[in-house]
Motif scaffolding. Structure first.
Motif, PDB file in Angstrom:
ATOM      1  N   GLY A 169       0.827  -1.203   0.000  1.00 30.94           N
ATOM      2  CA  GLY A 169       0.000   0.000   0.000  1.00 30.94           C
ATOM      3  C   GLY A 169       0.857   1.248   0.000  1.00 30.94           C
ATOM      4  N   TYR A 200      -5.982  -0.827  -6.314  1.00 30.43           N
ATOM      5  CA  TYR A 200      -5.989   0.160  -5.236  1.00 30.43           C
ATOM      6  C   TYR A 200      -6.686   1.412  -5.747  1.00 30.43           C
ATOM      7  CZ  TYR A 200      -2.685  -2.816  -2.765  1.00 30.43           C
ATOM      8  OH  TYR A 200      -2.097  -3.881  -2.115  1.00 30.43           O
ATOM      9  N   ASN A 201      -7.822   1.715  -5.106  1.00 28.80           N
ATOM     10  CA  ASN A 201      -8.599   2.901  -5.473  1.00 28.80           C
ATOM     11  C   ASN A 201      -8.850   2.985  -6.977  1.00 28.80           C
ATOM     12  OD1 ASN A 201      -8.749   3.599  -2.800  1.00 28.80           O
ATOM     13  ND2 ASN A 201      -7.058   5.046  -2.876  1.00 28.80           N
ATOM     14  N   TRP A 252      -2.768  -3.704   2.778  1.00 31.61           N
ATOM     15  CA  TRP A 252      -3.097  -2.276   2.726  1.00 31.61           C
ATOM     16  C   TRP A 252      -2.410  -1.476   3.831  1.00 31.61           C
ATOM     17  CZ3 TRP A 252      -9.157  -2.144   1.839  1.00 31.61           C
ATOM     18  CH2 TRP A 252      -9.424  -2.543   0.519  1.00 31.61           C
ATOM     19  N   PHE A 259      -7.797   2.756   1.718  1.00 29.59           N
ATOM     20  CA  PHE A 259      -8.379   2.002   0.621  1.00 29.59           C
ATOM     21  C   PHE A 259      -9.711   1.422   1.069  1.00 29.59           C
ATOM     22  CE2 PHE A 259      -3.724   1.629   0.323  1.00 29.59           C
ATOM     23  CZ  PHE A 259      -3.535   2.203  -0.928  1.00 29.59           C
TER      24      PHE A 259
END
Length: 477
Positions: A132, A173-174, A429, A474
């Motif tokens: 992350g 991620y996002n 994350w 996240f």
């Protein structure tokens, strides 16, 4: 996540069932931006070439790439004997510089920070990097173009089209994909089927049956349950989380991942921790706290340990130490309560083993091309043969003869049917939360046996992360 890697099942059945049960929805790759690297990378010194049907990612065929592979349960032969030769056959002028390590963060993180990154990195093991944080720092390549590119060897399909559902989502991620989670792992209680048959022991499906069997095993002079506290406490974290998910559904784990206030104090987590604390108090050899995973796994190969919580990479990792007649087999974690919302056969199975491309390396396009080769049907099949592990390439290992552990995992997946869930993502994350969970699990299982304390300390740690504005958050749905 694994000193982690994997080993599994009849490939056709598992991969098709994975598609049928469906993980969280896969991002529509065609809808994602075609720009690579989120606009953050400096491409002035990066190698590029002309895009074509044969070169869809536009690599410079004369520029070499550097890859670093984690040397763990999967070994490294799949890289040295399969992936690198496959890449070199297609791009003979692009030299591959290869190395392996058991300490990824120690070796790779300083190079990422210094702007001297390898092109493709296998981020795994007990000393993996906080991925992350790698994403947040702009050090990981956006893999949108990779997934949208044509498959290496499956005509008419993009790379994304060839993967089981959920494979891309687990590295997203996002909204953007930054990792290939390559190996498909089934988690549960591993045991020697031959030993159980010899002693007429029945694999338990309820917690009462589990503890009753542990009493019989203990009376026979064998340690009923154990894991390595020194470097594999995350195996125990997954066991606790899987039990919580079976008690209260995967939503319990999604709330934990999303840092929802009170998520760790959910009754499902408390009940799971209470049940496992009992196992720790009565049935673990306390010396295991100071042992490493291979030491405890050797005990099981010697029939000194009955149940071991692990992923399906275990069979391959122990291949050299597994005696003739030992039959690896997997059982789902037993139902904790009579009102668990998921049935006893429910399993935690998911794509794992992170492979990513450094966005600010010398040749990120070459790194993506290397991954495209890994995601070919040819490479995936050879990976399974070498590691006894499935990949996320759907159907790549159809019709292959499989090992006892892989067969057992396949049967478990078949019995689980639609009740297969991905598990949790907070470990990749939020590294601080992952670190705390490992310490808390060891304390729960080896020392204080206090479930409420486990839940309280994890809730405190989670909310500390939630309140830290320096940590990018996240979410999953």
């Amino acid at each position: 996540m694994s000193d982690i890697t994997t080993s599994e099942l009849d490939r056709r059945t598992l991969l098709r069932r994975a598609a049928a049960v469906g993980f969280a929805s896969v991002p529509a790759v065609g809808m994602l931006s075609a720009c690579v690297g989120g606009g953050e990378e400096d491409t002035t010194e990066q190698a590029t070439g002309t895009k074509s049907a044969e070169n869809p990612l536009g690599i410079d065929p004369k520029t070499g790439i550097e890859v670093i592979i984690f040397d763990g349960g999967l070994g490294t032969k799949y890289a040295t004997d399969v992936d690198i030769p496959l890449y070199n056959k297609k791009w003979p002028e692009s030299k591959v510089t290869y190395s392996a390590t058991q300490e990824v963060s120690t070796v790779v993180q300083p190079r990422l920070n210094a702007g001297d990154a390898p092109d493709m990195i296998n981020n795994s093991g007990s000393k993996l990097m906080d991925f992350g944080a790698v994403v947040n720092a702009g050090q990981a390549q956006d893999l949108t173009e990779l997934f949208a590119a044509p498959s290496w060897d499956i005509a008419g399909k993009t790379v994304a089209d060839t993967l089981v559902p959920g494979a891309i989502e687990q590295g997203t991620y996002n909204g953007k994909p930054y990792a290939v989670n390559y190996a498909y792992t089934v988690f549960g209680l591993w045991y020697n089927k031959a030993l159980f048959t010899k002693n007429n022991w029945t694999v338990p499906t309820t917690w009462a049956d589990f503890t009753a069997l542990c009493d019989k095993i203990k009376a026979a002079g064998i340690v009923p349950f154990g894991y390595a506290g020194a470097n594999a406490s995350y195996y125990m974290v997954r066991a606790i989380m899987t039990s919580a998910g079976k008690i209260g559904t995967e939503q319990v784990l999604k709330d934990i991942d999303n840092l929802k206030p009170g998520a760790w104090k959910n009754d499902a987590v408390l009940k799971a921790a209470e049940a496992w604390a009992e196992i720790g108090k009565k049935y673990i050899d306390k010396s295991f706290l100071g042992l490493k995973h291979t030491e405890v796994q050797l005990r099981q190969n010697q029939d000194k340990l009955a149940f071991y919580p692990c992923g399906s990479w275990l069979e391959n990792e122990q291949a050299k130490d597994t005696p003739s007649g030992f039959e690896y087999s997997i059982a789902p974690y037993p139902s904790v309560t009579t009102s668990d919302q998921l049935p006893a056969p429910a399993l935690n199975a998911a794509a794992g083993e992170i492979y990513f491309v450094a966005s600010k390396g010398k040749n990120p396009r070459g790194g993506m091309e290397y991954l495209r080769g890994m995601l070919s049907k040819e490479a995936a099949l050879e990976f399974t043969k070498l590691t006894k592990s499935l990949t996320v390439v759907a159907g790549a290992a159809d019709g292959q003869t499989i090992s006892p552990g892989l067969t057992s995992a396949n049967e478990a997946v078949g019995k689980a049917g639609k009740d297969i869930f991905m598990g949790y993502l907070f470990d990749t994350w939020y590294k601080k939360l992952d670190d705390e969970s490992r310490i808390a699990a060891n304390d729960l299982m080896f020392s204080d046996y206090n479930a409420q304390k486990f839940c309280d300390r994890m809730e405190t740690a989670a909310q500390k992360v939630a309140a830290d504005s320096s940590v990018t958050k996240f979410t999953r749905s």
